[in-house]
Scaffold this active site. Structure first.
Site, PDB file in Angstrom:
ATOM      1  N   ASP A 112      -2.803 -88.077  17.578  1.00  0.00           N
ATOM      2  CA  ASP A 112      -4.218 -88.369  17.822  1.00  0.00           C
ATOM      3  C   ASP A 112      -4.370 -89.885  17.807  1.00  0.00           C
ATOM      4  OD1 ASP A 112      -7.074 -87.974  18.027  1.00  0.00           O
ATOM      5  OD2 ASP A 112      -7.239 -88.401  15.900  1.00  0.00           O
ATOM      6  N   SER A 113      -5.564 -90.351  18.156  1.00  0.00           N
ATOM      7  CA  SER A 113      -5.819 -91.789  18.101  1.00  0.00           C
ATOM      8  C   SER A 113      -5.949 -92.277  16.651  1.00  0.00           C
ATOM      9  CB  SER A 113      -7.104 -92.102  18.854  1.00  0.00           C
ATOM     10  OG  SER A 113      -8.175 -91.394  18.264  1.00  0.00           O
TER      11      SER A 113
ATOM     12  N   CYS B 212      -6.014 -84.380  20.067  1.00  0.00           N
ATOM     13  CA  CYS B 212      -7.043 -85.343  20.463  1.00  0.00           C
ATOM     14  C   CYS B 212      -7.723 -84.794  21.708  1.00  0.00           C
ATOM     15  CB  CYS B 212      -6.374 -86.686  20.765  1.00  0.00           C
ATOM     16  SG  CYS B 212      -7.474 -87.908  21.506  1.00  0.00           S
TER      17      CYS B 212
ATOM     18  N   GLU C 248     -13.719 -92.948  11.100  1.00  0.00           N
ATOM     19  CA  GLU C 248     -12.563 -93.814  10.821  1.00  0.00           C
ATOM     20  C   GLU C 248     -12.867 -94.835   9.726  1.00  0.00           C
ATOM     21  OE1 GLU C 248      -9.298 -94.036  12.024  1.00  0.00           O
ATOM     22  OE2 GLU C 248      -9.570 -92.160  13.108  1.00  0.00           O
TER      23      GLU C 248
ATOM     24  N   CYS D 117     -14.107 -83.169  19.855  1.00  0.00           N
ATOM     25  CA  CYS D 117     -13.295 -84.301  19.411  1.00  0.00           C
ATOM     26  C   CYS D 117     -12.772 -83.919  18.034  1.00  0.00           C
ATOM     27  CB  CYS D 117     -14.167 -85.554  19.329  1.00  0.00           C
ATOM     28  SG  CYS D 117     -13.386 -86.927  18.457  1.00  0.00           S
TER      29      CYS D 117
ATOM     30  N   HIS E 244     -12.052 -85.536  15.542  1.00  0.00           N
ATOM     31  CA  HIS E 244     -12.660 -86.228  14.399  1.00  0.00           C
ATOM     32  C   HIS E 244     -13.900 -85.489  13.882  1.00  0.00           C
ATOM     33  CE1 HIS E 244     -10.237 -89.699  15.601  1.00  0.00           C
ATOM     34  NE2 HIS E 244     -10.639 -90.347  14.535  1.00  0.00           N
TER      35      HIS E 244
HETATM   36  N1  DGL Z   1      -9.934 -87.506  17.962  1.00  0.00           N
HETATM   37  C1  DGL Z   1     -10.105 -87.912  19.283  1.00  0.00           C
HETATM   38  C2  DGL Z   1     -10.631 -86.905  20.213  1.00  0.00           C
HETATM   39  O1  DGL Z   1     -10.463 -85.754  19.886  1.00  0.00           O
HETATM   40  C3  DGL Z   1     -10.135 -89.322  19.630  1.00  0.00           C
HETATM   41  C4  DGL Z   1     -11.376 -90.032  19.495  1.00  0.00           C
HETATM   42  C5  DGL Z   1     -11.244 -91.441  19.945  1.00  0.00           C
HETATM   43  O2  DGL Z   1     -10.215 -92.044  19.678  1.00  0.00           O
HETATM   44  O3  DGL Z   1     -12.165 -91.928  20.587  1.00  0.00           O
HETATM   45  O4  DGL Z   1     -11.176 -87.170  21.240  1.00  0.00           O
END
Ligand code: DGL
Length: 269
Positions: free
Chosen positions: A10-11, A73, A152, A184, A186
């Site tokens: 993931d990011s 992600c 984050e 997402c 997150h």
């Molecule tokens: N967790 C990510 C997603 O599912 C990445 C969010 C991001 O880096 O902008 O899109």
């Protein structure tokens, strides 16, 4: 049986919401996680950049001899899945298809909201997969770009997050959706706030469970499932500060991960 680990990326922190489900659904498996914390967020970047970053993330995980990769992600799954699949014979799955199917099964009034990063929402990925599952479902997409930085930076349970969430979500609630996709990875960290605003009657669908189940099915079909070959190992890699990832990651996973986290230079891959 294949004892090699599963690669997950993931990011940043968000993919840990998928890791948690992998621990529940695939308890015998070892994992190697990469969080690209030095380059988060992905969701506001161009298609070319998301593809480039995702390709490097996959290259890094391949150096760890992984048997398969989960793109934990929504953004990378929406934009780069087909591209990275062409990079290797190792099976790679994204979060979109399984999550969209789970939402299509969950809705009763056929009104489904999708929240995600701008990259995910602009790609139309969830809408396409939902329509494939059930063309009668009306989809309400909404980009929520402030959610990732809130998570984050450790603001997932703050008053600020609540205010921002209200602004994003009330229009969806007013449309009468009965199901909302946390598009997402997150966003499950904001689940309490999202649920508080949407109300108890709205079903929240996140990616962890559906994608872990899809991955398990794939491993079983390929005879690659690890059903008890020794104690599983968990390694975490990041492209920036180890301490902040370990701190927030340990809180979220409810287990101390500091000594399992290492920093790498992702530009080398
Ligand atoms: N967790 C990510 C997603 O599912 C990445 C969010 C991001 O880096 O902008 O899109």
């Amino acid at each position: 049986m294949d004892l090699r680990p599963i690669g997950i990326f993931d990011s940043g922190l968000g993919g840990l919401t998928v890791v948690k489900s992998v621990f529940d659904i695939l308890p015998g498996e070892s994992i190697v996680y990469f969080g690209d914390t030095g380059r988060v967020p992905y969701g506001t970047r161009s298609r070319e950049t998301i593809i480039k970053y995702s390709a490097q993330d996959v290259n890094f995980l391949l150096t760890k001899d992984v048997k398969g990769i989960i793109i934990a992600c929504g953004t990378a799954s929406s934009v780069a899945l087909e591209h990275v699949k062409g990079q290797t014979d190792v099976p790679i799955i994204g979060v979109v298809k399984a999550t969209a199917r789970a939402a299509a099964l969950a809705t009763k009034n056929k009104k489904v909201a999708v929240i995600g990063t701008s990259g995910t929402i602009n790609s139309g990925s969830y809408e396409r997969e939902i329509k494939k599952a059930d063309p009668d479902i009306k989809v309400f997409p909404k980009a929520c770009p402030l959610f990732v930085p809130l998570v984050e930076n450790g603001y997932a349970k703050s008053e600020a997050a609540h205010l921002v969430a209200k602004d994003y979500l009330l229009p969806l609630k007013n449309e009468g959706v009965d199901t909302i996709i946390l598009g997402c990875t997150h966003y499950p960290l904001l689940k309490d706030i999202i649920s508080d605003i949407m109300g108890d009657d709205t079903v929240l669908v996140d990616s962890g469970g559906p994608v872990a189940l899809e991955f398990k099915k794939m491993l079983m079909q390929k005879d690659m499932l690890n059903f008890g070959g020794g104690k599983p190992t968990h390694e975490y890699y990041v492209s920036d500060d180890v301490e902040s990832f370990s701190y927030l990651g340990s809180l979220f996973l409810e287990s101390e991960i500091l000594h399992q986290v290492k920093r790498i230079d992702i530009d080398k891959y």
